[in-house]
Structure formats: C-alpha cells, structure tokens
Design a protein around this motif. Sequence first.
Motif, PDB file in Angstrom:
ATOM      1  N   MET A  45       0.823  -1.206   0.000  1.00  0.00           N
ATOM      2  CA  MET A  45       0.000   0.000   0.000  1.00  0.00           C
ATOM      3  C   MET A  45       0.852   1.249   0.000  1.00  0.00           C
ATOM      4  N   ARG A  46       0.265   2.273  -0.530  1.00  0.00           N
ATOM      5  CA  ARG A  46       0.890   3.599  -0.521  1.00  0.00           C
ATOM      6  C   ARG A  46       0.558   4.282   0.798  1.00  0.00           C
ATOM      7  N   ASP A  47       1.229   5.395   1.044  1.00  0.00           N
ATOM      8  CA  ASP A  47       0.985   6.159   2.271  1.00  0.00           C
ATOM      9  C   ASP A  47      -0.235   7.058   2.068  1.00  0.00           C
ATOM     10  N   ARG A  48      -1.400   6.437   2.122  1.00  0.00           N
ATOM     11  CA  ARG A  48      -2.676   7.122   1.943  1.00  0.00           C
ATOM     12  C   ARG A  48      -3.521   6.891   3.200  1.00  0.00           C
ATOM     13  N   LEU A  49      -4.810   7.134   3.110  1.00  0.00           N
ATOM     14  CA  LEU A  49      -5.689   7.049   4.276  1.00  0.00           C
ATOM     15  C   LEU A  49      -5.714   5.660   4.906  1.00  0.00           C
ATOM     16  N   THR A  50      -5.780   4.613   4.091  1.00  0.00           N
ATOM     17  CA  THR A  50      -5.790   3.251   4.641  1.00  0.00           C
ATOM     18  C   THR A  50      -4.543   3.014   5.489  1.00  0.00           C
ATOM     19  N   GLU A  83       4.849  -4.008   9.480  1.00  0.00           N
ATOM     20  CA  GLU A  83       4.960  -3.431   8.146  1.00  0.00           C
ATOM     21  C   GLU A  83       6.429  -3.212   7.838  1.00  0.00           C
ATOM     22  N   ASP A  84       6.725  -3.091   6.549  1.00  0.00           N
ATOM     23  CA  ASP A  84       8.104  -2.950   6.109  1.00  0.00           C
ATOM     24  C   ASP A  84       8.129  -2.040   4.882  1.00  0.00           C
ATOM     25  N   ASP A  85       9.193  -1.262   4.744  1.00  0.00           N
ATOM     26  CA  ASP A  85       9.333  -0.422   3.551  1.00  0.00           C
ATOM     27  C   ASP A  85      10.557  -0.837   2.731  1.00  0.00           C
ATOM     28  N   ASP A  86      10.987  -2.093   2.885  1.00  0.00           N
ATOM     29  CA  ASP A  86      12.129  -2.640   2.155  1.00  0.00           C
ATOM     30  C   ASP A  86      11.826  -2.626   0.652  1.00  0.00           C
ATOM     31  N   SER A  87      12.506  -1.774  -0.104  1.00  0.00           N
ATOM     32  CA  SER A  87      12.198  -1.591  -1.529  1.00  0.00           C
ATOM     33  C   SER A  87      12.441  -2.858  -2.348  1.00  0.00           C
ATOM     34  N   GLU A  88      13.432  -3.652  -1.993  1.00  0.00           N
ATOM     35  CA  GLU A  88      13.684  -4.897  -2.734  1.00  0.00           C
ATOM     36  C   GLU A  88      12.570  -5.906  -2.503  1.00  0.00           C
ATOM     37  N   LEU A  89      12.123  -6.032  -1.282  1.00  0.00           N
ATOM     38  CA  LEU A  89      11.020  -6.938  -0.968  1.00  0.00           C
ATOM     39  C   LEU A  89       9.734  -6.479  -1.650  1.00  0.00           C
ATOM     40  N   ILE A  90       9.478  -5.183  -1.619  1.00  0.00           N
ATOM     41  CA  ILE A  90       8.290  -4.636  -2.276  1.00  0.00           C
ATOM     42  C   ILE A  90       8.352  -4.903  -3.777  1.00  0.00           C
ATOM     43  N   THR A  94       5.603  -7.012  -5.947  1.00  0.00           N
ATOM     44  CA  THR A  94       4.725  -6.172  -6.763  1.00  0.00           C
ATOM     45  C   THR A  94       4.241  -6.938  -7.987  1.00  0.00           C
ATOM     46  N   ARG A  95       2.919  -6.883  -8.213  1.00  0.00           N
ATOM     47  CA  ARG A  95       2.318  -7.577  -9.357  1.00  0.00           C
ATOM     48  C   ARG A  95       2.129  -6.646 -10.550  1.00  0.00           C
ATOM     49  N   ARG A  96       1.884  -5.371 -10.289  1.00  0.00           N
ATOM     50  CA  ARG A  96       1.623  -4.404 -11.355  1.00  0.00           C
ATOM     51  C   ARG A  96       2.786  -3.429 -11.377  1.00  0.00           C
ATOM     52  N   HIS A  97       3.430  -3.314 -12.514  1.00  0.00           N
ATOM     53  CA  HIS A  97       4.625  -2.480 -12.588  1.00  0.00           C
ATOM     54  C   HIS A  97       4.360  -1.197 -13.366  1.00  0.00           C
ATOM     55  N   LEU A  98       4.753  -0.099 -12.767  1.00  0.00           N
ATOM     56  CA  LEU A  98       4.688   1.210 -13.393  1.00  0.00           C
ATOM     57  C   LEU A  98       6.099   1.611 -13.812  1.00  0.00           C
ATOM     58  N   SER A  99       6.201   2.653 -14.588  1.00  0.00           N
ATOM     59  CA  SER A  99       7.532   3.157 -14.894  1.00  0.00           C
ATOM     60  C   SER A  99       8.147   3.652 -13.580  1.00  0.00           C
ATOM     61  N   PRO A 100       9.471   3.614 -13.458  1.00  0.00           N
ATOM     62  CA  PRO A 100      10.101   4.088 -12.217  1.00  0.00           C
ATOM     63  C   PRO A 100       9.707   5.524 -11.876  1.00  0.00           C
ATOM     64  N   GLU A 101       9.560   6.367 -12.897  1.00  0.00           N
ATOM     65  CA  GLU A 101       9.197   7.768 -12.656  1.00  0.00           C
ATOM     66  C   GLU A 101       7.784   7.870 -12.071  1.00  0.00           C
ATOM     67  N   LYS A 102       6.842   7.156 -12.678  1.00  0.00           N
ATOM     68  CA  LYS A 102       5.453   7.186 -12.207  1.00  0.00           C
ATOM     69  C   LYS A 102       5.361   6.593 -10.800  1.00  0.00           C
ATOM     70  N   ASP A 103       6.096   5.527 -10.555  1.00  0.00           N
ATOM     71  CA  ASP A 103       6.088   4.890  -9.241  1.00  0.00           C
ATOM     72  C   ASP A 103       6.580   5.856  -8.166  1.00  0.00           C
ATOM     73  N   ARG A 104       7.672   6.567  -8.425  1.00  0.00           N
ATOM     74  CA  ARG A 104       8.197   7.550  -7.474  1.00  0.00           C
ATOM     75  C   ARG A 104       7.204   8.686  -7.260  1.00  0.00           C
ATOM     76  N   GLU A 105       6.559   9.108  -8.341  1.00  0.00           N
ATOM     77  CA  GLU A 105       5.595  10.205  -8.274  1.00  0.00           C
ATOM     78  C   GLU A 105       4.414   9.877  -7.354  1.00  0.00           C
ATOM     79  N   LEU A 106       4.024   8.610  -7.297  1.00  0.00           N
ATOM     80  CA  LEU A 106       2.883   8.203  -6.474  1.00  0.00           C
ATOM     81  C   LEU A 106       3.223   8.084  -4.987  1.00  0.00           C
ATOM     82  N   GLY A 107       4.485   8.129  -4.643  1.00  0.00           N
ATOM     83  CA  GLY A 107       4.880   8.133  -3.237  1.00  0.00           C
ATOM     84  C   GLY A 107       5.346   6.787  -2.727  1.00  0.00           C
ATOM     85  N   PRO A 108       5.776   6.773  -1.466  1.00  0.00           N
ATOM     86  CA  PRO A 108       6.353   5.555  -0.882  1.00  0.00           C
ATOM     87  C   PRO A 108       5.336   4.418  -0.780  1.00  0.00           C
TER      88      PRO A 108
END
Length: 127
Positions: A45-50, A83-90, A94-108
């Motif tokens: 999950m992203r850092d949103r309301l949930t 919870e964990d924010d390990d980028s390699e594990l994430i 991850t099942r759905r891949h975005l471009s690296p730029e779009k992924d960064r834009e959407l937040g952690p």
Amino acid sequence: MHLHEYFANTSGTGILATADSGGRVDVAIYAKPHVLENDTVAFIMRDRLTHANLQSNPHAAYLFLAEGEGREGLRLFLEKIREDDDSELIAAMTRRHLSPEKDRELGPKFIVVFRITNQLPLVGAGN
C-alpha cells in the motif's frame, strides 16, 4: 481450499476497510492479498488514508467479491502485525509495474502484514 489456491484461481474485486482511532471508517479497492504462512496475508500500500488508519488502529476487514453469478466470495478479519518499507522486498512482491518515474511520483510503498483473526463466506455466518 487454502487461501493461496483460492486467490490464484478466483477472479474478483477486493475491498479493504479500516478505521482510525476515532472510529472514522474508510474503504478502498485493493488487489488480492499476498498469502503468506501461518494465517497471515500482506498488502502493498501507498501512504494514503488506509495506511494512516493502520498506524492508530491495527484492525481491518477485507471483502472479496468473486466474479460470476450469485454472491460468492469471502470476508477476512485482520489485525496488523508488522509493516516494512524494504524496496527490494516490495519490488519482488509487486504484481503491477509502473515506470520508475510514475512509481516515485505516487509516493512511498509499504508491505503491511496482517494476521487473519476470522474468515467467513461473503454471505452468512459460515459453519
């Protein structure tokens, strides 16, 4: 059927419900969970309301409405255990891949792991 098999073989829509410490509820569409061992599941999950709600209230519910006729699916009652924010594990999970730029834009992103405290069918109280 084991949850791993169920989610691998069943299409549908998932909804994750959380509430903050004051009881204000949020619901959001979520992908199928990653089924782990020992009655645990994980969501990316992203850092949103949930995610924010889970910082003050570890309880959640996941409803999965299976595709098809009728009312088939299940409900999972959950309690956050870590919870964990390990980028390699994430990245590995991850099942759905975005471009690296779009992924960064959407937040952690975070992997949030839950213990399943109860499992019921979509409709009814179960056995």
